[in-house]
Scaffold this motif. Sequence first.
Motif, PDB file in Angstrom:
ATOM      1  N   ALA A  46       0.852  -1.185   0.000  1.00 38.65           N
ATOM      2  CA  ALA A  46       0.000   0.000   0.000  1.00 38.65           C
ATOM      3  C   ALA A  46       0.887   1.233   0.000  1.00 38.65           C
ATOM      4  O   ALA A  46       1.997   1.217   0.549  1.00 38.65           O
ATOM      5  CB  ALA A  46      -0.902   0.001   1.222  1.00 38.65           C
ATOM      6  N   GLU A  47       0.387   2.285  -0.658  1.00 34.76           N
ATOM      7  CA  GLU A  47       1.089   3.566  -0.693  1.00 34.76           C
ATOM      8  C   GLU A  47       0.058   4.673  -0.570  1.00 34.76           C
ATOM      9  O   GLU A  47      -0.915   4.691  -1.335  1.00 34.76           O
ATOM     10  CB  GLU A  47       1.844   3.754  -2.012  1.00 34.76           C
ATOM     11  CG  GLU A  47       3.080   2.923  -2.178  1.00 34.76           C
ATOM     12  CD  GLU A  47       3.736   3.174  -3.529  1.00 34.76           C
ATOM     13  OE1 GLU A  47       3.403   4.170  -4.195  1.00 34.76           O
ATOM     14  OE2 GLU A  47       4.568   2.342  -3.914  1.00 34.76           O
ATOM     15  N   ALA A  48       0.270   5.590   0.348  1.00 33.62           N
ATOM     16  CA  ALA A  48      -0.580   6.775   0.493  1.00 33.62           C
ATOM     17  C   ALA A  48      -2.064   6.405   0.568  1.00 33.62           C
ATOM     18  O   ALA A  48      -2.900   6.943  -0.161  1.00 33.62           O
ATOM     19  CB  ALA A  48      -0.330   7.758  -0.640  1.00 33.62           C
ATOM     20  N   ASP A  49      -2.392   5.456   1.424  1.00 33.89           N
ATOM     21  CA  ASP A  49      -3.774   4.997   1.611  1.00 33.89           C
ATOM     22  C   ASP A  49      -4.407   4.451   0.341  1.00 33.89           C
ATOM     23  O   ASP A  49      -5.612   4.581   0.114  1.00 33.89           O
ATOM     24  CB  ASP A  49      -4.655   6.119   2.191  1.00 33.89           C
ATOM     25  CG  ASP A  49      -4.350   6.370   3.661  1.00 33.89           C
ATOM     26  OD1 ASP A  49      -3.790   5.459   4.315  1.00 33.89           O
ATOM     27  OD2 ASP A  49      -4.685   7.459   4.148  1.00 33.89           O
ATOM     28  N   ARG A  50      -3.596   3.822  -0.502  1.00 33.55           N
ATOM     29  CA  ARG A  50      -4.090   3.199  -1.745  1.00 33.55           C
ATOM     30  C   ARG A  50      -3.408   1.854  -1.922  1.00 33.55           C
ATOM     31  O   ARG A  50      -2.306   1.632  -1.445  1.00 33.55           O
ATOM     32  CB  ARG A  50      -3.790   4.089  -2.958  1.00 33.55           C
ATOM     33  CG  ARG A  50      -4.526   5.399  -2.941  1.00 33.55           C
ATOM     34  CD  ARG A  50      -4.188   6.176  -4.219  1.00 33.55           C
ATOM     35  NE  ARG A  50      -4.850   7.456  -4.244  1.00 33.55           N
ATOM     36  CZ  ARG A  50      -4.337   8.585  -3.763  1.00 33.55           C
ATOM     37  NH1 ARG A  50      -3.141   8.592  -3.224  1.00 33.55           N
ATOM     38  NH2 ARG A  50      -5.010   9.708  -3.837  1.00 33.55           N
ATOM     39  N   PHE A  51      -4.082   0.954  -2.663  1.00 34.96           N
ATOM     40  CA  PHE A  51      -3.459  -0.310  -3.022  1.00 34.96           C
ATOM     41  C   PHE A  51      -2.324  -0.019  -4.000  1.00 34.96           C
ATOM     42  O   PHE A  51      -2.496   0.737  -4.953  1.00 34.96           O
ATOM     43  CB  PHE A  51      -4.469  -1.256  -3.695  1.00 34.96           C
ATOM     44  CG  PHE A  51      -5.530  -1.753  -2.758  1.00 34.96           C
ATOM     45  CD1 PHE A  51      -5.289  -2.816  -1.904  1.00 34.96           C
ATOM     46  CD2 PHE A  51      -6.781  -1.154  -2.736  1.00 34.96           C
ATOM     47  CE1 PHE A  51      -6.274  -3.274  -1.043  1.00 34.96           C
ATOM     48  CE2 PHE A  51      -7.770  -1.607  -1.881  1.00 34.96           C
ATOM     49  CZ  PHE A  51      -7.507  -2.672  -1.034  1.00 34.96           C
ATOM     50  N   ALA A  52      -1.164  -0.616  -3.804  1.00 30.71           N
ATOM     51  CA  ALA A  52      -0.039  -0.476  -4.716  1.00 30.71           C
ATOM     52  C   ALA A  52       0.009  -1.728  -5.587  1.00 30.71           C
ATOM     53  O   ALA A  52       0.000  -2.860  -5.084  1.00 30.71           O
ATOM     54  CB  ALA A  52       1.262  -0.306  -3.946  1.00 30.71           C
ATOM     55  N   VAL A  53       0.019  -1.530  -6.891  1.00 30.68           N
ATOM     56  CA  VAL A  53       0.036  -2.649  -7.839  1.00 30.68           C
ATOM     57  C   VAL A  53       1.227  -2.480  -8.772  1.00 30.68           C
ATOM     58  O   VAL A  53       1.730  -1.369  -8.963  1.00 30.68           O
ATOM     59  CB  VAL A  53      -1.288  -2.713  -8.653  1.00 30.68           C
ATOM     60  CG1 VAL A  53      -2.461  -3.009  -7.742  1.00 30.68           C
ATOM     61  CG2 VAL A  53      -1.510  -1.442  -9.421  1.00 30.68           C
ATOM     62  N   PRO A  54       1.692  -3.568  -9.378  1.00 32.57           N
ATOM     63  CA  PRO A  54       2.824  -3.453 -10.297  1.00 32.57           C
ATOM     64  C   PRO A  54       2.468  -2.609 -11.522  1.00 32.57           C
ATOM     65  O   PRO A  54       1.336  -2.644 -12.014  1.00 32.57           O
ATOM     66  CB  PRO A  54       3.111  -4.907 -10.722  1.00 32.57           C
ATOM     67  CG  PRO A  54       2.365  -5.757  -9.763  1.00 32.57           C
ATOM     68  CD  PRO A  54       1.257  -4.937  -9.205  1.00 32.57           C
ATOM     69  N   ARG A  55       3.448  -1.831 -11.975  1.00 31.28           N
ATOM     70  CA  ARG A  55       3.247  -1.018 -13.171  1.00 31.28           C
ATOM     71  C   ARG A  55       3.168  -1.949 -14.386  1.00 31.28           C
ATOM     72  O   ARG A  55       3.959  -2.865 -14.526  1.00 31.28           O
ATOM     73  CB  ARG A  55       4.416  -0.046 -13.350  1.00 31.28           C
ATOM     74  CG  ARG A  55       4.288   0.853 -14.563  1.00 31.28           C
ATOM     75  CD  ARG A  55       5.504   1.735 -14.728  1.00 31.28           C
ATOM     76  NE  ARG A  55       5.682   2.657 -13.615  1.00 31.28           N
ATOM     77  CZ  ARG A  55       5.119   3.862 -13.567  1.00 31.28           C
ATOM     78  NH1 ARG A  55       4.390   4.288 -14.553  1.00 31.28           N
ATOM     79  NH2 ARG A  55       5.331   4.639 -12.527  1.00 31.28           N
ATOM     80  N   ILE A  56       2.192  -1.711 -15.274  1.00 36.75           N
ATOM     81  CA  ILE A  56       2.053  -2.522 -16.480  1.00 36.75           C
ATOM     82  C   ILE A  56       2.418  -1.752 -17.728  1.00 36.75           C
ATOM     83  O   ILE A  56       2.627  -2.320 -18.782  1.00 36.75           O
ATOM     84  CB  ILE A  56       0.636  -3.127 -16.617  1.00 36.75           C
ATOM     85  CG1 ILE A  56      -0.414  -2.018 -16.666  1.00 36.75           C
ATOM     86  CG2 ILE A  56       0.365  -4.105 -15.491  1.00 36.75           C
ATOM     87  CD1 ILE A  56      -1.774  -2.509 -17.039  1.00 36.75           C
ATOM     88  N   LEU A  57       2.493  -0.436 -17.631  1.00 35.73           N
ATOM     89  CA  LEU A  57       2.879   0.396 -18.761  1.00 35.73           C
ATOM     90  C   LEU A  57       4.153   1.152 -18.394  1.00 35.73           C
ATOM     91  O   LEU A  57       4.368   1.507 -17.231  1.00 35.73           O
ATOM     92  CB  LEU A  57       1.779   1.422 -19.114  1.00 35.73           C
ATOM     93  CG  LEU A  57       0.430   0.832 -19.487  1.00 35.73           C
ATOM     94  CD1 LEU A  57      -0.594   1.949 -19.680  1.00 35.73           C
ATOM     95  CD2 LEU A  57       0.551   0.014 -20.763  1.00 35.73           C
ATOM     96  N   ASP A  58       4.987   1.420 -19.371  1.00 36.99           N
ATOM     97  CA  ASP A  58       6.239   2.131 -19.111  1.00 36.99           C
ATOM     98  C   ASP A  58       6.065   3.642 -19.156  1.00 36.99           C
ATOM     99  O   ASP A  58       7.028   4.368 -19.103  1.00 36.99           O
ATOM    100  CB  ASP A  58       7.286   1.714 -20.134  1.00 36.99           C
ATOM    101  CG  ASP A  58       7.737   0.270 -19.907  1.00 36.99           C
ATOM    102  OD1 ASP A  58       7.645  -0.188 -18.750  1.00 36.99           O
ATOM    103  OD2 ASP A  58       8.162  -0.380 -20.873  1.00 36.99           O
ATOM    104  N   GLU A  59       4.834   4.110 -19.271  1.00 34.64           N
ATOM    105  CA  GLU A  59       4.600   5.537 -19.367  1.00 34.64           C
ATOM    106  C   GLU A  59       4.554   6.146 -17.979  1.00 34.64           C
ATOM    107  O   GLU A  59       4.177   5.512 -17.013  1.00 34.64           O
ATOM    108  CB  GLU A  59       3.287   5.801 -20.109  1.00 34.64           C
ATOM    109  CG  GLU A  59       3.279   5.246 -21.516  1.00 34.64           C
ATOM    110  CD  GLU A  59       1.907   5.360 -22.159  1.00 34.64           C
ATOM    111  OE1 GLU A  59       0.979   5.861 -21.505  1.00 34.64           O
ATOM    112  OE2 GLU A  59       1.778   4.944 -23.311  1.00 34.64           O
ATOM    113  N   GLU A  60       4.895   7.415 -17.903  1.00 35.94           N
ATOM    114  CA  GLU A  60       4.841   8.144 -16.627  1.00 35.94           C
ATOM    115  C   GLU A  60       3.481   8.746 -16.440  1.00 35.94           C
ATOM    116  O   GLU A  60       2.803   9.164 -17.257  1.00 35.94           O
ATOM    117  CB  GLU A  60       5.902   9.247 -16.606  1.00 35.94           C
ATOM    118  CG  GLU A  60       7.297   8.667 -16.444  1.00 35.94           C
ATOM    119  CD  GLU A  60       7.507   7.949 -15.126  1.00 35.94           C
ATOM    120  OE1 GLU A  60       7.059   8.435 -14.086  1.00 35.94           O
ATOM    121  OE2 GLU A  60       8.108   6.883 -15.153  1.00 35.94           O
TER     122      GLU A  60
END
Length: 98
Positions: free
Chosen positions: A84-98
């Motif tokens: 979790a990060e900042a009161d949110r679920f943290a999930v793996p990035r699937i896109l390389d975009e910012e």
Amino acid sequence: MSALSRDEVAHVAMLARIQLSDDELDRLAGQLDQIVGFVATVGEIAADDIPPMSHPLPLENVTRTDEVRPSLTPQQALAAAPRAEADRFAVPRILDEE
């Protein structure tokens, strides 16, 4: 003979970006002519005293109204999360975009 010409069917197929063989064009010209005839028949049946409608049955909203009810706190909801990060679920990035 079909009221829709083979060239008209070929033009519609081109607009729809559909490639048709010569046999398919000939067959579809007759079938599309029948469909146009059926639609014309429905148009003849429609009476002026019948209002236009989008659906034959009355529609009603079947969803419930939103009500505020007690629920989990952010900490309780995230307690079993792998990350979790900042009161949110943290999930793996699937896109390389910012």
